[in-house]
Design an enzyme around this catalytic site. Structure first.
Site, mmCIF file in Angstrom:
data_model
loop_
_atom_site.group_PDB
_atom_site.id
_atom_site.type_symbol
_atom_site.label_atom_id
_atom_site.label_comp_id
_atom_site.label_asym_id
_atom_site.label_seq_id
_atom_site.Cartn_x
_atom_site.Cartn_y
_atom_site.Cartn_z
ATOM 1 N N PHE A 137 55.608 47.598 44.567
ATOM 2 C CA PHE A 137 55.174 46.449 43.767
ATOM 3 C C PHE A 137 56.007 46.418 42.493
ATOM 4 O O PHE A 137 56.081 47.405 41.764
ATOM 5 C CB PHE A 137 53.688 46.526 43.402
ATOM 6 C CG PHE A 137 53.235 45.272 42.695
ATOM 7 C CD1 PHE A 137 52.828 44.159 43.425
ATOM 8 C CD2 PHE A 137 53.249 45.181 41.304
ATOM 9 C CE1 PHE A 137 52.445 42.985 42.770
ATOM 10 C CE2 PHE A 137 52.862 44.008 40.656
ATOM 11 C CZ PHE A 137 52.456 42.910 41.399
ATOM 12 N N ASP A 238 61.139 52.392 38.281
ATOM 13 C CA ASP A 238 60.103 51.504 37.747
ATOM 14 C C ASP A 238 58.906 52.370 37.367
ATOM 15 O O ASP A 238 58.111 52.771 38.213
ATOM 16 C CB ASP A 238 59.726 50.447 38.789
ATOM 17 C CG ASP A 238 58.717 49.442 38.236
ATOM 18 O OD1 ASP A 238 58.169 49.692 37.145
ATOM 19 O OD2 ASP A 238 58.476 48.414 38.901
ATOM 20 N N LYS A 267 52.667 48.404 30.683
ATOM 21 C CA LYS A 267 51.298 48.929 30.747
ATOM 22 C C LYS A 267 50.937 49.944 29.647
ATOM 23 O O LYS A 267 50.583 49.556 28.543
ATOM 24 C CB LYS A 267 51.060 49.533 32.123
ATOM 25 C CG LYS A 267 51.042 48.498 33.261
ATOM 26 C CD LYS A 267 50.595 49.115 34.555
ATOM 27 C CE LYS A 267 50.686 48.205 35.754
ATOM 28 N NZ LYS A 267 49.575 47.268 35.886
HETATM 29 N N1 PMP Z 1 56.036 47.364 38.395
HETATM 30 C C1 PMP Z 1 55.014 48.167 38.717
HETATM 31 C C2 PMP Z 1 55.315 49.519 39.285
HETATM 32 C C3 PMP Z 1 53.700 47.748 38.523
HETATM 33 O O1 PMP Z 1 52.679 48.560 38.873
HETATM 34 C C4 PMP Z 1 53.440 46.474 37.974
HETATM 35 C C5 PMP Z 1 52.036 45.964 37.725
HETATM 36 N N2 PMP Z 1 51.051 46.418 38.552
HETATM 37 C C6 PMP Z 1 54.546 45.669 37.648
HETATM 38 C C7 PMP Z 1 55.819 46.147 37.856
HETATM 39 C C8 PMP Z 1 54.352 44.306 37.052
HETATM 40 O O2 PMP Z 1 53.837 44.397 35.752
HETATM 41 P P1 PMP Z 1 53.145 43.146 35.066
HETATM 42 O O3 PMP Z 1 51.877 42.890 35.797
HETATM 43 O O4 PMP Z 1 52.947 43.578 33.634
HETATM 44 O O5 PMP Z 1 54.104 42.011 35.182
#
Ligand code: PMP
Length: 426
Positions: A137, A238, A267
């Site tokens: 994701f 990521d 986050k």
């Molecule tokens: N990358 C990862 C690994 C994530 O877990 C998330 C959110 N769950 C995102 C990107 C996207 O982040 P955002 O919801 O702040 O756009």
């Protein structure tokens, strides 16, 4: 006000596409506890999806934001810059794994961090293609969702994905996919579809988050690093979900003996304020031309102030060590339930990024219905849990790392009751 009344209004006001896990409308929150508009108190094992690692309203974070509020809230860093943006970049450049000169850019969301990491990798390499993993994701923007390795609900109905994005299987032991299978698929991709010289970047979550809390094996990470080195590909870690003490280290890549070229963060970085960052090797990061990166809100002063406090709190309160302790107690508790809960097929985790996976009682298939019941039974007993996984059969635990002993013990007891109650309904 009642939750059900607001829920009805929600239906008439909010686009259906915004998912919801509960219909509990929050009134206030403190560390690992949340109170809804009806005055019910919940224990929060979700932390806004791994955001308030330092707890809801940590006093230091609140004080830093309050002090910033007294000075200014927004000038746009590209117009009138401010010093704490620079000092936070210096801190991240020092903290992100990698013994090389680094540069940072601040943006606002995790998806935006991923977008920018890919833009930068393309600018640095002059190449197009990006490789990601099944089950990954990476966000809901066009590149984010294209990189995301799950069709429903993230891509379905949204048309053509970004071109030149490829997926290979992520090794998941409980599903019988080995590191070797992943590497074979990668080699096959290079043979049949994609010359490695066309690849700008490979992106990987050190622990897949939404995909089910599967940690990337050390061997996979080493092989990816070797392939990236051999073919001049930018390796992107990521760390949006894994970052900031969650896995028992500041960054999950610290569990590995290789480093990425670029790291994405969001986050947990700013303890509840919207802030994201991309940090990487100076020569790669500097490939994008002035004006090519940024955004009106990128590095908003309130988020920057909060992030400084978050980094202080993680250090002062020893949250990496605390994440290890809490995670190991949670895993032990889940393990102790295995004997009389045959549905538990796997208990895993790094630090306080822990998950339990449920199959049907004979162990043959993922049991999303049971998993949903566990979540619902926990909610009835005032514990907030999150599910995840490509098959929806994983409960993931992301409680604040600052959770106090009493609340944690209470949460564990409720969890056990919820798992047992979910079994009785079957
Ligand atoms: N990358 C990862 C690994 C994530 O877990 C998330 C959110 N769950 C995102 C990107 C996207 O982040 P955002 O919801 O702040 O756009």
């Amino acid at each position: 006000m009642r939750n059900t009344e607001i829920a009805t209004r929600r239906q008439g006001a909010i686009a259906r596409g915004v998912g919801m896990m509960t219909q509990l409308y929050v009134d206030r929150a403190e560390n690992a506890e949340v109170w809804d508009v009806e005055g019910n108190r919940y224990i929060d094992f979700a932390a806004g999806i791994a955001v308030v690692n330092t707890g809801h309203r940590h006093p230091k974070v609140m004080a830093a934001v309050a002090a910033q509020l007294e000075r200014f809230t927004h000038t746009c860093h590209q117009v009138l810059p401010y010093e704490n943006y620079i000092s936070l970049a210096e801190r991240l450049n020092a903290a992100v794994p990698g013994d090389f000169d680094k540069r940072t850019v601040f943006v606002t969301t995790g998806a935006e961090a991923v977008e920018n990491a890919v833009k930068i990798a393309r600018a640095a390499t002059g190449r197009q293609a990006v490789i990601a993993f099944g089950g990954a994701f990476h966000g809901r923007t066009f590149m984010g969702m294209s990189l995301t390795g799950k069709v429903e609900p993230y891509k379905a109905g949204f048309g053509t994905m970004m071109p030149d994005v490829y997926h290979v299987p992520f090794p998941v032991e409980p599903h019988g996919v080995t590191v070797d299978d992943s590497l074979k698929a990668l080699r096959q991709l290079f043979k049949s579809d994609l010359a490695p010289e066309r690849v700008a970047a490979m992106i990987i979550e050190p622990v897949q988050g939404e995909g089910g809390f599967y940690a990337a094996p050390a061997e996979l990470m080493r092989e990816i690093r070797a392939l990236c080195d051999a073919h001049g590909i930018v390796m992107i870690a990521d760390e949006v979900q894994t970052g900031f003490a969650r896995t028992g280290r500041l960054f999950a890549m610290e569990h590995h003996d290789v480093v990425a070229d670029i790291t994405t963060m969001a986050k947990g970085l700013a303890g509840g304020l919207p802030l994201a960052a991309v940090t990487g090797k100076a020569e790669i990061m500097d490939a994008a031309n002035p004006g090519g990166l940024g955004g009106t809100y990128g590095g908003n002063p309130l988020g920057i102030a909060a992030a400084h406090a978050v980094l202080d709190v993680i250090e002062e309160e020893g949250l990496c060590a605390r994440a290890e302790q809490l995670g190991s107690r949670l895993r032990q508790r889940l393990e102790s339930l295995r004997a009389d809960t045959p549905r538990i097929v796997d208990v895993r985790g790094q630090g306080f990024m822990v998950a339990v996976e449920f199959n049907t009682p004979d162990g043959s298939a993922p049991d999303a219905a049971f998993t949903a019941r566990v979540r619902a039974e926990a909610e009835k007993r005032k514990l907030i849990l999150l599910t995840c996984g490509v098959y929806g059969n994983v409960v993931r635990f992301l409680a604040p790392i600052t959770i106090d002993e009493e609340t944690f013990a209470e949460g564990l007891d409720i969890l056990e009751e919820a798992i047992r109650a979910a079994g009785e309904d079957a």
